[in-house]
Scaffold this motif. Structure first.
Motif, PDB file in Angstrom:
ATOM      1  N   LYS A 205       0.815  -1.218   0.000  1.00 11.83           N
ATOM      2  CA  LYS A 205       0.000   0.000   0.000  1.00 11.83           C
ATOM      3  C   LYS A 205       0.848   1.267   0.000  1.00 11.83           C
ATOM      4  O   LYS A 205       0.344   2.352   0.294  1.00 11.83           O
ATOM      5  N   TYR A 206       2.148   1.142  -0.325  1.00  8.14           N
ATOM      6  CA  TYR A 206       3.050   2.271  -0.104  1.00  8.14           C
ATOM      7  C   TYR A 206       3.773   2.703  -1.370  1.00  8.14           C
ATOM      8  O   TYR A 206       4.057   1.894  -2.271  1.00  8.14           O
ATOM      9  N   GLN A 207       4.088   3.988  -1.395  1.00  7.99           N
ATOM     10  CA  GLN A 207       4.975   4.577  -2.388  1.00  7.99           C
ATOM     11  C   GLN A 207       6.248   5.005  -1.667  1.00  7.99           C
ATOM     12  O   GLN A 207       6.202   5.471  -0.525  1.00  7.99           O
ATOM     13  N   MET A 208       7.398   4.822  -2.334  1.00  7.44           N
ATOM     14  CA  MET A 208       8.651   5.327  -1.772  1.00  7.44           C
ATOM     15  C   MET A 208       9.224   6.359  -2.722  1.00  7.44           C
ATOM     16  O   MET A 208       9.286   6.133  -3.936  1.00  7.44           O
ATOM     17  N   VAL A 209       9.651   7.498  -2.149  1.00  6.41           N
ATOM     18  CA  VAL A 209      10.238   8.569  -2.953  1.00  6.41           C
ATOM     19  C   VAL A 209      11.627   8.889  -2.429  1.00  6.41           C
ATOM     20  O   VAL A 209      11.951   8.630  -1.266  1.00  6.41           O
ATOM     21  N   ARG A 210      12.445   9.448  -3.316  1.00  3.94           N
ATOM     22  CA  ARG A 210      13.766   9.942  -2.920  1.00  3.94           C
ATOM     23  C   ARG A 210      13.635  11.455  -2.724  1.00  3.94           C
ATOM     24  O   ARG A 210      13.384  12.209  -3.680  1.00  3.94           O
ATOM     25  N   LEU A 211      13.812  11.912  -1.496  1.00  2.00           N
ATOM     26  CA  LEU A 211      13.662  13.329  -1.182  1.00  2.00           C
ATOM     27  C   LEU A 211      14.889  14.103  -1.649  1.00  2.00           C
ATOM     28  O   LEU A 211      16.021  13.611  -1.552  1.00  2.00           O
ATOM     29  N   PRO A 212      14.707  15.330  -2.140  1.00  2.00           N
ATOM     30  CA  PRO A 212      15.835  16.144  -2.633  1.00  2.00           C
ATOM     31  C   PRO A 212      16.592  16.805  -1.485  1.00  2.00           C
ATOM     32  O   PRO A 212      16.674  18.020  -1.377  1.00  2.00           O
TER      33      PRO A 212
END
Length: 583
Positions: A495-502
């Motif tokens: 149920k999750y999205q993973m993002v790379r934060l700037p």
């Protein structure tokens, strides 16, 4: 200390101190190890010895890592050649069986994640079948102290590599005693966790239902450092299970056999005297001693090779052995083929399983809150004597070890003085799988004469960690500074999205989606509730702590990210987790 200023006994603690002071660099340690390996080449310790082409990438990697953030930064270790190291052949001491794995065994990967340097692959009794260290086409591994004697098997090369100063620690495997017998014969600590506590993914099976990876080290403290890093569930390993590591504590009592163990071999009398001295020392420690009938453990041990479990070895290797006639070591093949005997019927398997279940119940009652102590070996042999009588001598070496994994016990083999000149004597401490802390506490008391009581257990909170706070990453130190400890690897619900934060450095953000989403790999840690508030105060926005839903449907506190961040961050969900992005 060698002329280079590098200690002959390589330990995690000593190397970390030398690195921290600037007195030593990993490159110098590796160079010294290469010289030692060359000097000992006739001892048949290695199958794939240390080579700079294999080691240099790990040395280069250290330059971008903060030594304070990686508990094994620059620590060299050896790997038994039935455990996979990526891009190095795994032979199991059988050249025709060899294959080149593309990824590391889980336990090897965890050491590398902590900054350690895998050196190469060590010799063993072929297919991990033997306790003597002479059943290898790569030569008989010599004992580290007296070359005419056996080194012990099957993890012969791993133990001798540590004892001869080739590595700070080494991985072996232990099915019937292979992680304990070589420790005793080479004056080392051999720590064998409970079944499944360390994953066995990437290990050539002997008896998969009984196999363990173990560690050889010069000290109990080094072995426990490795245990903490190796421990934890691997969700891709069907034999892996969650057995939490706990602080050492003393047992309520120590159990000794009511009848003196039998000793064997050319030094039987010396071993008996060493046992008597060890028992006298135990009785003077501040723990109650109880004498028990050891007969049940002999009955269990008989099931391993006289019962149907030898058929499990044959089931794993029969296709190779039958397809490659003459390629297997003669004595090894004789033992393996015994698993095809008509007496190993389906009925015999269930009969033995039912017997074992009763033995497990009896053992659980006997060992509750207790540690049982036995000699690791009742003697030893010269390599020549084993060659003249390979089956009986090997059987003798397993008298006091073979019961362990069948009963799902943990064990630690520890040095207990010398029976004769350069002839180490060792004890093994056994406890129930749920009580590994007891063997650590009892071993500490025996080795040092004192036990430092750990602080009272604190109320703990689980924390799901998905980024830089995971093991081997720069912010792991924040977890440790707040008295957290790793519990297991896990995954979120899908149920999750993973993002790379700037950010600098880059960080991941875990965002729960209303619909869609994927499962993301993470780690579960535990932290004292008293420290949890101070820890969460360190977390910068858009990150925070919220409830993270795991794959099994449970929810625990963990790192989450505010939804607005996805508009300025790179979507890395497809990676499956931060570890796969950064390593």
């Amino acid at each position: 200390m060698s002329e280079s200023g590098i200690p002959f006994e390589l330990t995690i603690e000593r190397l970390r101190d030398l690195y921290a002071s600037g007195a030593l660099m990993p490159e110098a340690v590796i160079a010294e190890i290469m010289e030692r390996v060359q000097a000992d080449v006739d001892m048949n310790i290695w199958i794939t010895p240390p080579a700079m082409d294999n080691i240099q990438p790990y040395l280069d990697r250290l330059k971008g890592m903060d030594p304070e953030s990686y508990p094994l930064w620059g620590i060299p270790f050896a790997v038994k050649d039935n455990i996979d190291v990526a891009q190095i052949p795994t032979t199991a001491a059988c050249p025709a069986f060899a294959y080149t794995p593309q990824e590391h065994a889980t336990v090897v990967q965890r050491m590398i994640d902590a900054g350690a340097i895998p050196l190469g692959k060590t010799n063993l009794d072929q297919f991990a079948t033997g306790l003597v260290g002479v059943r290898s086409p790569y030569g008989e591994t010599h004992n580290a102290l007296r070359p005419e004697l056996i080194s012990g098997g099957s993890s012969s090369g791993s133990a001798v590599a540590v004892a001869r100063g080739h590595a700070a620690f080494a991985f072996g495997t232990d099915t019937a005693g292979s992680g304990r017998v070589p420790a005793a014969l080479n004056n080392l600590v051999g720590y064998k966790p409970s079944l499944g506590a360390w994953p066995i993914k990437g290990v050539v099976p002997a008896c998969a239902s009984l196999d363990c990876v173990n560690v050889f080290a010069h000290s109990l403290s080094d072995a426990l450092v490795v245990d903490e890093l190796a421990r934890g569930v691997d969700e891709t390993d069907p034999w892996s299970r969650s057995i939490e590591g706990k602080a050492s504590k003393l047992p309520h009592k120590v159990l000794l056999p009511s009848v003196k163990p039998q000793f064997y071999g050319p030094y039987a009398a010396e071993y008996e005297e060493a046992w008597d001295a060890a028992v006298e020392k135990i009785t003077k420690l501040e723990v109650a001693v109880e004498y028990i009938d050891y007969d049940v453990f002999f009955r269990v041990a008989a099931l391993l090779y006289d019962g149907p479990w030898v058929a499990e070895r044959w089931a794993s290797l029969e296709p190779f052995v039958t397809a490659n006639p003459g390629m297997t070591y003669e004595t090894t093949e004789q033992i393996l083929r015994s698993g095809a005997s008509e007496k190993q019927s389906a009925a015999s398997v269930f009969k033995a399983m039912h017997q074992l279940q009763q033995y497990k119940l009896d053992t659980k009652k006997l060992l509750e809150q207790a540690v049982m102590v036995m000699p690791t070996c009742g003697g030893t042999w010269t390599r020549e004597q084993v060659g003249a009588d390979p089956i009986r001598t090997n059987s003798d070496m397993g008298r006091y070890t073979n019961h362990c994994n069948l009963l799902d016990l943990c064990a630690v083999a520890i040095p207990a003085g010398f029976a004769d000149e350069k002839l180490p004597f060792g004890l093994t401490l056994f406890a129930l799988a749920e009580e590994e802390a007891l063997i650590a506490g009892a071993a500490e008391l025996f080795l040092t004469g004192e036990f430092v009581q750990a602080a009272p257990e604190q109320a703990m909170v689980s924390v799901a960690v998905c980024g830089l706070h995971m093991r081997g990453f720069p912010l792991e130190k924040q977890m440790l500074e707040h008295s957290a400890h790793f519990v297991r690897e896990a995954s979120t619900a899908a149920k999750y999205q993973m993002v790379r934060l700037p950010t600098v450095p880059a960080k991941p953000g875990l965002i729960k989606k209303g619909r869609g989403g994927h499962s993301i790999q993470l780690e579960v840690w535990e932290m004292p509730k008293a420290a949890f508030g101070a820890f969460t105060a360190l977390i910068p926005s858009p990150l925070g702590i919220g409830k993270v839903e795991l794959e099994d449907g449970t929810e625990i506190p963990g790192f989450i990210c505010e939804g607005y961040a996805e508009h300025t961050a790179e979507d890395i969900t497809a990676s499956g987790g931060w570890r796969y992005i950064t390593i």
